[in-house]
Design a protein around this motif. Structure first.
Motif, short mmCIF file in Angstrom:
data_model
loop_
_atom_site.label_atom_id
_atom_site.label_comp_id
_atom_site.label_asym_id
_atom_site.label_seq_id
_atom_site.Cartn_x
_atom_site.Cartn_y
_atom_site.Cartn_z
N GLN A 128 34.98 -9.36 100.48
CA GLN A 128 34.63 -9.92 99.18
C GLN A 128 34.22 -11.37 99.37
N SER A 139 27.61 -12.11 93.96
CA SER A 139 26.85 -10.89 94.25
C SER A 139 25.55 -11.23 94.97
N THR A 157 26.58 -7.57 98.77
CA THR A 157 27.73 -7.65 97.87
C THR A 157 27.34 -7.20 96.47
N ARG A 162 31.77 -7.55 96.36
CA ARG A 162 32.42 -6.72 97.37
C ARG A 162 31.44 -5.90 98.18
#
Length: 323
Positions: A128, A139, A157, A162
């Motif tokens: 993450q 992101s 991500t 994540r």
């Protein structure tokens, strides 16, 4: 090229080259291998204090922040992190020619000994990326992940910052950032890494990063001081980039006319070639180009969750000059 980064193995010497460095004349580029056997060889060399200092200096210069302040990385950790840099091609090794009348000993190969194979359940790895100050997930960051069997995956991500990988092989993973589409505005710097997840402060409850339509890039920024005769194209080639990518990173545009404008105002160019385009000079002030370099994070254990904490790159002050 910094030829002071040398390793010694008996009568033999090896020079460590950056990705963009040419191989010196009469030097032989070596195949150092990958993975466990590469780490074993580096650890063997790091047993000597001089070699350890050289490898540790290279690891720190490539932005590895896993060591606490005022502490030194152990020989084992230096070998792991240097191994990741060699595996991803950020560093190369060339053998220095022996002086005349010197008989070369056989190059000491470390035997290939495979780690024991153990039948296990399918493994997983979770990463993450979060803002170091706000804990907001980030992101849209692309990462290359080299797994324990030396296979690679590329992932981005998601809205929670994540990356979840399933059915991964045993062994630690090495992570390298992808520089595609990098600009100064969208670049984030790695502050520190954590792991496993349970030892990190999690993202705030309910806080989800917006799925950005623009690219986000994790990178470290190097500064290149221009010199006589260099051009944007030659500097880009030196670092494995295209001229358009280097221009877009520094000024957000590949447009030739705008590039000439920025070369004058921000690099301080004063000389032109026969076609009327600016060329670099050692007299240019400030004479700086910013170069994006990938961030490598080695030895991330599987069956664990890891957090990469990042921050925005400080805004660069424009160069001011008077006519």
């Amino acid at each position: 090229m910094n030829l002071r980064h040398r390793l010694r193995d008996g009568l033999r010497e090896y020079v460590i080259l950056e990705m963009q460095d040419p191989v010196p004349e009469a030097h032989e580029l070596m195949n150092v291998g990958r993975g466990w056997s590469l780490e074993s060889r580096l650890l063997q060399w790091a047993r000597e204090d001089r070699n350890l200092r050289v490898l540790r200096d290279l690891v720190y210069s490539h932005g590895h922040l896993t060591a606490r302040p005022f502490t030194s990385l152990s020989a084992e950790e230096v070998a792991r992190q240097a191994g990741a840099l060699f595996s991803f091609g950020l560093l190369r090794l060339a053998r220095v020619p022996l002086p005349e009348r010197t008989v070369a000993p056989h190059f000491g190969e470390v035997p290939e000994v495979a780690p024991p194979v153990v039948d296990t359940e399918p493994l997983w790895l979770r990463l993450q990326v979060v803002d170091d100050v706000t804990d907001v997930p980030i992101s849209g960051i692309q990462l290359r992940i080299q797994l324990g069997d030396e296979s690679e995956q590329q992932a981005t991500t998601d809205s929670e910052g994540r990356i979840d990988l399933k059915d991964v092989p045993q062994g630690a993973a090495n992570v390298l950032s992808v520089l595609d589409g990098a600009t100064l505005d969208n670049t984030l710097a790695l502050v520190r890494t954590g792991g496993p997840w349970s030892q990190q402060k999690p993202s705030k409850a309910g806080s989800k990063g917006k799925q950005s339509s623009s690219t986000r890039v994790l990178a470290r920024i190097a500064e290149h001081q221009v010199s006589d005769g260099e051009t944007l194209e030659s500097v880009a080639q030196m670092y494995g980039l295209t001229a358009d990518a280097l221009a877009k990173f520094n000024w957000g545009t590949p447009d030739p006319e705008q590039i000439q404008h920025y070369l004058l105002l921000e690099v301080g160019c004063t000389r032109k070639d026969k076609q009327g385009r600016y060329v670099f000079s050692s007299e240019d002030v400030p004479g700086i180009l910013r170069i994006p370099r990938p961030v490598a994070v080695p030895r991330m254990a599987v069956e664990q969750s890891h957090i990469l904490r990042v921050k925005r790159v400080p805004e660069q002050r424009p160069y001011l000059f008077s006519l």
